[in-house]
Design an enzyme around this catalytic site. Structure first.
Site, PDB file in Angstrom:
ATOM      1  N   CYS A  86     -28.820 -24.008   4.399  1.00  0.00           N
ATOM      2  CA  CYS A  86     -28.632 -23.431   5.734  1.00  0.00           C
ATOM      3  C   CYS A  86     -29.333 -22.084   5.965  1.00  0.00           C
ATOM      4  O   CYS A  86     -29.947 -21.895   7.029  1.00  0.00           O
ATOM      5  CB  CYS A  86     -27.142 -23.341   6.076  1.00  0.00           C
ATOM      6  SG  CYS A  86     -26.049 -22.958   4.708  1.00  0.00           S
ATOM      7  N   ARG A 105     -25.988 -26.277  -8.111  1.00  0.00           N
ATOM      8  CA  ARG A 105     -24.669 -25.632  -8.095  1.00  0.00           C
ATOM      9  C   ARG A 105     -24.123 -25.615  -9.515  1.00  0.00           C
ATOM     10  O   ARG A 105     -24.182 -26.625 -10.218  1.00  0.00           O
ATOM     11  CB  ARG A 105     -23.705 -26.364  -7.154  1.00  0.00           C
ATOM     12  CG  ARG A 105     -24.151 -26.276  -5.695  1.00  0.00           C
ATOM     13  CD  ARG A 105     -23.215 -27.004  -4.743  1.00  0.00           C
ATOM     14  NE  ARG A 105     -23.764 -27.000  -3.388  1.00  0.00           N
ATOM     15  CZ  ARG A 105     -23.239 -27.663  -2.364  1.00  0.00           C
ATOM     16  NH1 ARG A 105     -22.129 -28.384  -2.532  1.00  0.00           N
ATOM     17  NH2 ARG A 105     -23.806 -27.602  -1.171  1.00  0.00           N
ATOM     18  N   GLN A 165     -29.748 -33.254  -0.961  1.00  0.00           N
ATOM     19  CA  GLN A 165     -28.935 -33.682   0.183  1.00  0.00           C
ATOM     20  C   GLN A 165     -29.827 -34.174   1.313  1.00  0.00           C
ATOM     21  O   GLN A 165     -30.950 -33.690   1.479  1.00  0.00           O
ATOM     22  CB  GLN A 165     -28.111 -32.517   0.721  1.00  0.00           C
ATOM     23  CG  GLN A 165     -26.991 -32.050  -0.170  1.00  0.00           C
ATOM     24  CD  GLN A 165     -26.254 -30.871   0.441  1.00  0.00           C
ATOM     25  OE1 GLN A 165     -26.868 -29.881   0.833  1.00  0.00           O
ATOM     26  NE2 GLN A 165     -24.947 -30.982   0.546  1.00  0.00           N
ATOM     27  N   HIS A 195     -23.642 -27.652  10.638  1.00  0.00           N
ATOM     28  CA  HIS A 195     -24.126 -28.157   9.353  1.00  0.00           C
ATOM     29  C   HIS A 195     -23.742 -29.635   9.280  1.00  0.00           C
ATOM     30  O   HIS A 195     -22.589 -29.985   9.539  1.00  0.00           O
ATOM     31  CB  HIS A 195     -23.452 -27.435   8.188  1.00  0.00           C
ATOM     32  CG  HIS A 195     -23.545 -25.946   8.240  1.00  0.00           C
ATOM     33  ND1 HIS A 195     -24.208 -25.205   7.278  1.00  0.00           N
ATOM     34  CD2 HIS A 195     -23.042 -25.037   9.117  1.00  0.00           C
ATOM     35  CE1 HIS A 195     -24.106 -23.919   7.566  1.00  0.00           C
ATOM     36  NE2 HIS A 195     -23.392 -23.787   8.675  1.00  0.00           N
TER      37      HIS A 195
END
Length: 585
Positions: A274, A303, A321, A454
């Site tokens: 983002c 992550r 993603q 998002h």
């Protein structure tokens, strides 16, 4: 999913019975905690040093548990003072620690059955006869640090399944057995899709078959997003600390980020895309006429997930993603959420997941940015969007992102398991002046801050592929299969025709291979069916060569047997399947 409180009470009561049985069979064992969980319960034990509890002990513990259940002993609740509790559990160090940590004045209760006493809030069933002796089963044993702290003692955690009725346990065990056959980690090796290296935890090494599958899925989503009005972008994988500080991730999400240093500056491998999309938005002056602006990115993220939570390709540290961010005005939120919901359902339909989609509404978490007023606006806007889209949802209190509330879309696989994949989140924070200061010129010729939505449809591509592999037991829909057609000659005399067929299929955009090795035809077909789960096996011989045709053997799970088609007809047939998508072959 709503919790069955009565069943959870049965499970927790059964955990006490297991603790009693273990103490009787293994004197000197110390007990810790034993909560109810999904599908059963567990209890943590500290066994004597000379005792090793393994699967060989399960049957004896279960037998003793059934003896206890048959007594019909009452679960007797008693309130005690802190001083009394410390005396009652003087020989139980883990209980003593829990008691000492209780706030002053808090009610302390014990429960006793059949002479066994435990420190517990309850509730419990009235008597042990309310627990069906044939509806539980000890499942596995694992290690667990006391209170999740790796510096504390390692305890033995004993898991058990528990249901209200024996047939429910039987059905659940059957589902687990089927799930084990479908385990994506097992099929990933059998089908030569990927491998996982224990020296590089949470990272996926995609082999040629798996990467073909991966890119086919990615290209499918890319085409959908282009039709849906998204502009695909690509942002750096490593971005400076200053950006993450502005976005709020450094303060609220840093424990999940991989940090690196260069030239005395700190950087982070991006856990999310983002901030990068707002960086692009901010490179030029935008008008309200430009909104909504829909970004899409196959963003490669990292992550720092705890190693104990990693699971095949479904829970990893490095993933991609099908990420997207919609920059819009506050007035456009309802329309954009409704538009995304329709977009998501259309995609899920192509995988057969459109029949039972559950929507969860996650509200403000304790760790968050922004004022309560901001959160009120965001949650109200998302609730209004759900109403406009005709969505029914369940509330998940405190499960929102640190920057905004979200909807999570759960799909159901063929075994009835729920998976959270798609999401859309309403964010007033990142575009604000206090954060990344995104702006547009409104109809009033003044500067305004937009709202950021998002959204992801599949979520992590790795995880979604794991779900697909297990749902279809490796026999993926024909349009998605990494090998759509396998050409097998009946003998080496027809290798030339097999190669011609294969070349024709490839030229038409069909993923095909010709099997020209020395194995006999039956061995080739068996290997292709079991290792690749190929939808179409094309057997070719003298008749097929003479007629420019193929004998099509349909995958074992299709219900069809075989038929002869002209090669051109088969090409058209597969291209039509590719175009229509869906789960048929």
């Amino acid at each position: 999913m709503a919790v069955d409180e009565k069943l959870q009470t049965v499970r927790h009561s059964c955990a006490h019975v297991m603790a009693e049985a273990v103490l009787k069979l293994f004197p000197g064992t110390k007990i810790a905690i034993g909560p109810a969980i999904d599908n059963g319960f567990y209890y943590d034990f500290d066994f004597p040093k000379d005792t090793k509890f393994t699967e060989t002990n399960f049957a004896d513990v279960e037998k003793e548990m059934r003896r206890i259940l048959a007594t019909g002993a009452e679960f007797v609740r008693k309130e005690v003072s802190k001083e009394e509790a410390l005396k009652l559990f003087a020989d139980e160090p883990y209980k003593i620690e829990l008691i000492k940590d209780l706030p002053e004045g808090e009610t302390i209760t014990t429960y006793e059955q059949d002479g066994f006493m435990d420190l517990c809030r309850g509730p419990h069933v009235a008597t042990t006869k309310e627990i069906n002796g044939q509806a539980f089963k000890i499942a596995k044993v694992a290690g667990a640090y006391w209170r999740g702290d790796s510096s504390r003692p390692m305890l033995t955690r004993v898991y058990a399944y528990c249901f209200a009725k024996p047939n429910e346990l039987k059905d659940y065990l059957a589902m687990l057995a089927e799930a084990e056959k479908r385990d994506h980690r097992k099929l990933g090796v059998e089908m030569d899709l990927f491998h996982l290296d224990p020296e590089d935890p949470g990272q996926v090494f995609w082999h040629a078959n798996g990467w073909t599958l991966y890119t086919t899925l990615q290209n499918y989503i890319r085409a959908k997003q282009q039709k849906g009005g998204y502009f695909e972008v690509h942002t750096p994988s490593i971005m400076p600390r200053t950006l993450w500080e502005k976005s709020g991730h450094w303060a609220k999400y840093q424990q999940m980020m991989f940090i690196t240093e260069s030239e005395k500056r700190l950087f982070a491998i991006k856990p999310m895309n983002c901030p990068g999309h707002l960086e692009i938005f901010n490179t030029k002056q935008r008008s309200y006429k430009d909104l909504p602006y829909r970004f899409a990115e196959f963003g490669s993220c990292a992550r720092n997930e705890p190693s104990g939570t990693l699971h095949g390709i479904m829970r990893v540290r490095g993933f991609v993603q099908d990420d997207g961010h919609i920059i819009c005005t506050e007035e456009q939120i309802c329309d954009e959420v409704a538009r995304f919901c329709a977009f998501l359902k259309d995609i899920y339909k192509d995988f057969g997941f459109d029949k039972d989609i559950k929507v969860m509404f996650s509200t403000r978490p304790e760790l968050r940015v922004g004022t309560d007023e901001d959160w009120d606006r965001a949650e109200n806007a998302l609730a209004e969007a759900c109403k406009a889209a005709g969505l029914e949802y369940e509330i998940q209190p405190g499960e929102g992102a640190f920057y905004g509330p979200k909807l999570e879309f759960q799909l159901v696989d063929c075994l009835g398991r729920r998976w959270q994949c798609g999401t859309i989140q309403v964010d007033y924070q990142l575009p604000s002046a206090e954060r990344l200061n995104a702006q547009y010129i409104g109809a009033d010729n003044q500067k305004h801050h937009p709202v950021m939505l998002h959204r992801a449809t599949l979520g992590s591509l790795e995880r979604f592929l794991g779900i697909l592999i297990e749902n279809f037991a490796g026999a993926l829909p024909a349009w998605l299969a990494f090998e759509q057609a396998a050409v097998v000659p009946v003998s080496p005399d027809f290798n030339d025709y097999a190669e011609k067929v294969c070349d024709t299929l490839k030229a038409a955009g069909i993923r095909a291979n010709a099997y020209l090795n020395d194995d006999n035809m039956k061995a080739k077909i068996k290997g292709i069916s079991m290792e690749h789960r190929t939808p179409y096996i094309l057997v070719v011989g003298e008749k097929e060569k003479a007629e420019d045709s193929v004998c099509v053997r349909y995958r074992f799970s299709s219900g069809k047997q075989q038929e002869t088609k002209k090669l051109s007809e088969f090409v058209d047939y597969v291209l039509d399947i590719n175009d229509k998508k869906g789960t048929g072959i």
